[in-house]
Design an enzyme around this catalytic site. Structure first.
Site, PDB file in Angstrom:
ATOM      1  CB  CYS A 131      -0.936  -0.003   1.205  1.00 55.77           C
ATOM      2  SG  CYS A 131      -2.006   1.450   1.227  1.00 55.77           S
ATOM      3  CB  CYS A 134      -0.846   2.622   4.000  1.00 53.08           C
ATOM      4  SG  CYS A 134      -2.224   1.906   3.155  1.00 53.08           S
ATOM      5  CG  ASP A 135       2.917   1.126   4.467  1.00 51.15           C
ATOM      6  OD1 ASP A 135       2.400   1.605   5.487  1.00 51.15           O
ATOM      7  OD2 ASP A 135       2.725  -0.042   4.084  1.00 51.15           O
TER       8      ASP A 135
END
Ligand code: NAP
Length: 305
Positions: A131, A134-135
């Site tokens: 992701c 997200c990261d």
């Protein structure tokens, strides 16, 4: 006890909820631990009608959820473990309780597919991610690799190019599943390089995290290591349907729920919509459309039984 129980709160589940509520049903939505589905993790959505400028996937999903809440949907954050379809009403068991429903719509979507290569599991959360949204920020100013040739891989590469020092997109052939417009934008981005005809073979790292990705050329079998601190795997999704097997729900070989054009499964009163039942399109707008279809059928089923 509810009329319609919807499992999943992505575009399919929330559209089904909106239609079910407007059809006069009592609707309960079981939301998984990650909330609003995969679309909520997408940055700029440009192909969902009704929004002139690109909107983040989260904003679209947030609006859909608020719309469902306004119409009276009840949301519960629990993970479904099994469905008892042997008698009516259905019983749905979760990690925290049990619920009865006259009809069920499964809209559980899909989760990231992993490569299954050496080191991938070991370094998950320490440099390996599925992701970018997200990261990605953890890799500010670093070198990263994205694996895959679909829309997710290309959009991830673009997203990461705004944060990272360099992005290398590794793909096993020289044709892509991504949209032409996205491909052209990626090709014009100087920070993104491509390694085509390569497959990922091993995640290399040390105690601190990932240090590189070993890749192999599929034409001549030569190997090399791309030095990097982050590896983003974007090689498609796996439908989240395992919990349906014990209920006797028929699945396709790829794990998607087998449905007809009315979103009906082999079990009367149990419907499936969105990516968990779609091996082909996997688009938010199509997930929303099938959610609407499933709800229309569920309303008729409840009214006639
Ligand atoms: P996808 O379209 O299925 O693409 C997966 C990519 O990963 C393909 O390029 C595939 O290569 C590659 N791949 C699969 N298994 C692999 C393996 N073991 N090793 C190396 N490469 C592997 O998946 P996606 O990009 O996640 O997209 C999923 C769906 O969501 C698609 O329908 C996509 O259009 C949609 N989506 C849409 C948007 C948008 O419209 N803005 C954004 C994101 C996703 P091959 O091509 O060689 O098979």
């Amino acid at each position: 006890m509810t009329d319609l129980l919807i499992i999943g709160a992505g575009p399919a589940g929330l559209t089904a909820a909106i239609y079910g509520l407007r059809g006069g049903l009592k609707v309960m939505v079981l939301k998984g631990p990650y909330g609003l589905g995969q679309l909520a993790l997408t940055n700029d959505v440009e192909n969902f009608p009704g929004f002139i400028e690109p909107l983040s996937g989260f904003e679209i999903m947030d609006k859909m959820e608020k719309q469902a809440v306004r119409l009276g949907a009840e949301f519960i954050t629990e993970t479904v473990e099994s469905i008892d379809a042997s008698k009516r009403p259905f019983t749905v068991k979760t990690d925290a309780g049990a619920y009865e429903a006259k009809a069920i719509i499964v809209a559980t979507g899909s989760h990231a597919r992993w490569l299954g290569i050496e080191g991938e599991k070991e370094y998950r959360g320490r440099g390996v991610s599925a992701c970018a949204t997200c990261d990605g920020f953890f890799f500010k100013g670093k070198d990263v690799v994205v694996v895959g040739g679909g829309n997710t891989a290309f959009e991830d590469a673009l997203f990461l190019s705004k944060i990272c020092k360099s992005v290398t997109l590794v793909h096993r052939r020289d044709e892509f599943r991504a949209a032409q417009r996205t491909i052209e934008i990626v090709k014009a981005e100087p920070k993104i390089k491509m390694k085509l005809f390569y497959v990922a073979e091993k995640v290399e790292g040390d105690v601190l995290g990932v240090t590189g990705l070993k890749i192999r050329n599929v034409n001549d079998n030569s190997v090399e290591t791309l030095p990097c601190q982050g590896i983003f795997v974007a090689v498609g999704g796996v439908p989240q349907t395992d919990f349906l097997k014990s209920a006797g729900v028929e699945l396709l070989p790829g794990g998607q729920v087998k449905v007809n054009e009315r979103c009906e499964t082999n079990i009367p009163g149990l419907y499936a919509a969105g990516d968990c039942a779609d091996a082909h399109f996997r688009q938010a707008i199509i997930a929303a459309g099938t959610g609407a279809k499933a709800a229309v059928e569920a309303i008729n089923h409840i009214n006639l039984n």
